[in-house]
Motif scaffolding. Structure first.
Motif, PDB file in Angstrom:
ATOM      1  N   GLN A  10     -16.818  -9.989   3.724  1.00 58.59           N
ATOM      2  CA  GLN A  10     -18.339 -10.372   3.168  1.00 58.59           C
ATOM      3  C   GLN A  10     -19.028 -11.588   4.282  1.00 58.59           C
ATOM      4  O   GLN A  10     -20.638 -11.147   4.354  1.00 58.59           O
TER       5      GLN A  10
ATOM      6  N   THR B 285     -13.183 -10.193  -3.978  1.00 61.61           N
ATOM      7  CA  THR B 285     -12.848 -10.043  -2.769  1.00 61.61           C
ATOM      8  C   THR B 285     -11.258 -11.430  -2.721  1.00 61.61           C
ATOM      9  O   THR B 285     -10.665 -10.856  -1.879  1.00 61.61           O
TER      10      THR B 285
ATOM     11  N   ASP C  64     -16.770  -5.666   1.305  1.00 58.54           N
ATOM     12  CA  ASP C  64     -17.061  -6.287   1.520  1.00 58.54           C
ATOM     13  C   ASP C  64     -18.512  -7.028   1.024  1.00 58.54           C
ATOM     14  O   ASP C  64     -18.910  -7.706   2.451  1.00 58.54           O
ATOM     15  N   GLU C  65     -19.177  -6.164   0.346  1.00 54.00           N
ATOM     16  CA  GLU C  65     -20.899  -7.123   0.613  1.00 54.00           C
ATOM     17  C   GLU C  65     -21.260  -6.313   1.889  1.00 54.00           C
ATOM     18  O   GLU C  65     -21.962  -7.558   2.331  1.00 54.00           O
TER      19      GLU C  65
HETATM   20 MG   LIG Z   1     -16.503 -12.245  -2.532  1.00 58.78          MG
END
Ligand SMILES: [Mg+2]
Ligand SMILES: Nc1ncnc2c1ncn2[C@@H]1O[C@H](COP(=O)(O)OP(=O)(O)OP(=O)(O)O)[C@@H](O)[C@H]1O
Length: 248
Positions: free
Chosen positions: A87, A45, A173-174
């Motif tokens: 995220q 991240t 991000d994810e």
């Molecule tokens: Mg992360």
């Protein structure tokens, strides 16, 4: 090189005594779908923040489609074709799906509500917003309040927000974190069906998603790239199996 969407050279990010990103070099070709994996705290991240401009890198350089953007603030990187999701969910829960996307199209926040009310009927805004909702399978939920939407639908909405500025490079991000298997499958398909011209750099913990979407995979560990390769190369690599899957 001209055909690179993203070129990261020797980027580091230091927080106090922690070297969260430690001399990372990574190049993503135009149209490529790159997935970044690695254990918790690997610096994934943080590296994204350096690329998006949310953080200033402590060292190194970043090029977007050949142009050095290392010193540019986040909004200028957005103007140059970078889009991202977070995220942690970042939609405005008191608004409808449509209102969230309209705000993003207009580039304003709900604190400027009165301003927004006056430009709400600007030509093209609703059409553009609806187009993005369609891309992420939410056209039928346009007027539903975010509070009434499932977590999976919220993540679909975030994808719509990231697409508003017609990015050429999308950082995810994810995107599938915290989703049920059915929701995950749905979002996976939506991402898979995005135009191939859109370059993607995606962080993903779910190996099925990662292996299914990636053209190439980069493995980050303790702030450093420990491996980059095709899906098959990464799948069989003993170091990855040990570090990432906890097995040899
Ligand atoms: Mg992360
Ligand atoms: N703003 C910050 N200030 C201080 N330390 C930070 C900050 N952001 C991240 N770190 C530290 O940097 C390291 C890398 O964190 P980062 O969030 O980038 O990892 P990650 O690979 O995204 O992990 P995860 O898979 O859990 O999301 C961690 O040790 C973290 O505690």
């Amino acid at each position: 090189m001209a055909d690179l969407a993203l070129s990261i050279q020797q980027v580091s990010k230091v927080f106090g005594g922690i070297r969260a990103v430690d001399g990372v070099s990574l190049e993503v070709s135009q149209g490529e779908r790159r997935v970044m994996i690695g254990p918790n705290g690997a610096g994934k991240t943080t590296l994204f923040h350096c690329v998006s401009g949310a953080h200033q890198a402590s060292a190194g350089s970043i090029r977007l489609f050949g142009e050095d953007i290392t010193q540019l603030p986040e909004h200028e990187r957005t103007l140059k074709g970078m889009g991202r999701t977070f995220q942690i969910s970042s939609v405005f829960v008191d608004l409808t799906a449509m209102e969230n996307v309209q705000l993003a199209v207009l580039g304003v926040r709900p604190t400027k509500w009165s301003l927004w009310r006056s430009v709400e009927h600007q030509p093209g805004v609703s059409e553009r917003a609806l187009e993005k909702l369609e891309l992420v399978g939410l056209a039928g939920k346009a007027n539903v309040g975010v509070k009434q939407m499932s977590y999976g639908e919220r993540r679909q909405l975030e994808l719509a927000l990231a697409l508003v500025n017609e990015p050429k490079l999308l950082l995810l991000d994810e995107p599938c974190a915290g989703l049920s298997p059915a929701e995950r499958q749905r979002l996976f398909k939506l991402i898979q069906n995005l135009p191939r011209s859109l370059t993607m750099l995606m962080i993903e913990h779910d190996m099925d998603v990662a292996l299914g979407l990636a053209d190439r995979i980069t493995v980050l560990h303790r702030g450093q790239v420990i491996l980059e390769g095709s899906v098959d190369e990464v799948r069989v690599n003993p170091q990855v199996r040990e570090v990432y899957f906890g097995q040899v």
